[in-house]
Scaffold this active site. Structure first.
Site, PDB file in Angstrom:
ATOM      1  N   ASP A 190       0.859  -1.174   0.000  1.00 17.04           N
ATOM      2  CA  ASP A 190       0.000   0.000   0.000  1.00 17.04           C
ATOM      3  C   ASP A 190       0.905   1.238   0.000  1.00 17.04           C
ATOM      4  O   ASP A 190       2.137   1.110   0.123  1.00 17.04           O
ATOM      5  CB  ASP A 190      -0.860  -0.078   1.272  1.00 17.04           C
ATOM      6  CG  ASP A 190      -1.779   1.101   1.457  1.00 17.04           C
ATOM      7  OD1 ASP A 190      -2.222   1.674   0.452  1.00 17.04           O
ATOM      8  OD2 ASP A 190      -2.083   1.430   2.627  1.00 17.04           O
ATOM      9  N   GLU A 198      -0.391   5.142   1.029  1.00 16.24           N
ATOM     10  CA  GLU A 198      -0.739   6.092   2.091  1.00 16.24           C
ATOM     11  C   GLU A 198      -0.950   5.361   3.411  1.00 16.24           C
ATOM     12  O   GLU A 198      -1.617   4.331   3.455  1.00 16.24           O
ATOM     13  CB  GLU A 198      -2.010   6.859   1.723  1.00 16.24           C
ATOM     14  CG  GLU A 198      -1.783   7.838   0.586  1.00 16.24           C
ATOM     15  CD  GLU A 198      -3.076   8.534   0.182  1.00 16.24           C
ATOM     16  OE1 GLU A 198      -3.680   9.192   1.037  1.00 16.24           O
ATOM     17  OE2 GLU A 198      -3.468   8.415  -0.988  1.00 16.24           O
TER      18      GLU A 198
HETATM   19 MG   LIG Z   1      -3.334   3.030   3.272  1.00 22.04          MG
END
Ligand SMILES: [Mg+2]
Length: 208
Positions: free
Chosen positions: A11, A13
């Site tokens: 991932d 963020e």
């Molecule tokens: Mg995230």
């Protein structure tokens, strides 16, 4: 090298960078931009709301990119990613947009990013968004597995959990308490060093 070459899906963020919309909220003072998928379950409704308030406040893509340029990576993110990329192939799977994500990619040493795209007009107003697919993270994991990779994955939030469960091994990193509680089957850590060890072991690789 294990029979199936390992590939790590990460991932973006919350695991390498702070949350973009929260930073834009702080930079612009627009209260609605604080809302996330945790507050508004329907992603399209959330995005329509975000684009509507940006428009009303005259916030262009350029202004958001300025905010993003000023954002730092999370401490230790670059060093962790460099070591991970030294051990196996890494792809960043994010629900962000290329227009937002690329400044971060430059700070992260230009890893591969698979995400979505925005639509803008000549004045730089964001007029729309295009999702490549609805469940793009999970679909990417399944596609990589179909190409013969052993997939390990890491992410921090609800939108990562289908990817983490689809992967051969998935780990929560920096996950909020509610996510950990709702997904007790996913091992969780908040430490890059520990995470690196877990990802390498799950990939069948020895820690360098
Ligand atoms: Mg995230």
């Amino acid at each position: 090298m294990p029979t199936k070459p390992p590939l790590c899906c990460c991932d973006l963020e919350g695991v390498f960078t702070p949350e973009v919309w929260i930073a834009v909220h702080h930079a612009t003072g627009i209260p609605e931009l604080k809302l996330t998928t945790r507050d508004v379950k329907d992603y399209d409704e959330l995005m329509r709301m975000r684009l509507g308030v940006l428009d009303r406040h005259g916030v262009t893509l350029g202004k958001i990119q300025e905010v993003i340029e000023g954002m730092d990576l999370l401490p230790g993110a670059r060093a962790f990613l460099d070591r991970l990329r030294g051990a196996m192939q890494v792809v960043i799977l994010s629900d962000t947009y290329y227009e937002f994500g690329m400044p971060f990619m430059r700070k992260l040493g230009l890893p591969t990013l698979l995400c979505h795209t925005l639509e803008t007009d000549e004045a730089g107003r964001i007029t729309g968004y295009h999702l490549r697919s609805r469940d793009s993270k999970r679909e990417a994991v399944a596609a990589f597995q179909g190409l013969g990779f052993r997939v390990v994955a890491m992410g921090d939030s609800y939108n990562d959990t289908t990817m983490l469960r689809a992967a051969d091994r998935g780990f929560l990193f920096h996950a909020p308490e509610n996510v950990k509680k709702d997904f007790p089957d996913l091992e969780a850590t908040d430490d890059y060093e520990v995470l690196l060890g877990k990802l390498l072991a799950a990939a069948g690789l020895a820690k360098p």
